[in-house]
Design a protein around this motif. Sequence first.
Motif, PDB file in Angstrom:
ATOM      1  N   ARG A 211      15.770  -0.803 -11.032  1.00 50.87           N
ATOM      2  CA  ARG A 211      14.806  -1.212 -10.004  1.00 50.87           C
ATOM      3  C   ARG A 211      14.740  -2.731  -9.818  1.00 50.87           C
ATOM      4  N   VAL A 212      14.707  -3.486 -10.894  1.00 52.89           N
ATOM      5  CA  VAL A 212      14.582  -4.944 -10.806  1.00 52.89           C
ATOM      6  C   VAL A 212      15.773  -5.530 -10.039  1.00 52.89           C
ATOM      7  N   THR A 213      16.973  -5.101 -10.395  1.00 52.77           N
ATOM      8  CA  THR A 213      18.179  -5.593  -9.714  1.00 52.77           C
ATOM      9  C   THR A 213      18.176  -5.167  -8.254  1.00 52.77           C
TER      10      THR A 213
ATOM     11  N   GLU B  34      15.633  -4.402  -6.241  1.00 52.73           N
ATOM     12  CA  GLU B  34      14.644  -5.142  -5.441  1.00 52.73           C
ATOM     13  C   GLU B  34      15.084  -6.570  -5.199  1.00 52.73           C
ATOM     14  N   ARG B  35      15.613  -7.226  -6.219  1.00 52.71           N
ATOM     15  CA  ARG B  35      16.060  -8.611  -6.066  1.00 52.71           C
ATOM     16  C   ARG B  35      17.168  -8.696  -5.008  1.00 52.71           C
TER      17      ARG B  35
END
Length: 90
Positions: free
Chosen positions: A67-69, A71-72
């Motif tokens: 998720r973090v990757t 979204e970024r």
Amino acid sequence: MNRSTLVKRHPSLLSSSVDDDLVLFSAEQGMYYGTQAVGRRIWTLIEDEVSVAEVCDKLLDEFSVDRVTCEREVLQFVEQLANEGMVTVR
């Protein structure tokens, strides 16, 4: 720009699929742009106004990414599109 930002592709752009890639043409800019499979999928998802978080939710189901990757990278891609006048954001 953040997860709740709403994004929609600009209706005046022309697009064409070439294998898994997408080619976009802006008559206003007189420019061609190309993107690969994930960019093509994002372009499809933003046909109607949608939040960045909703785009990420779909991509997380379809691609192997955290998720973090996701979204970024979606935020970065959408910012590039916005800077080129290819999407509207609010």
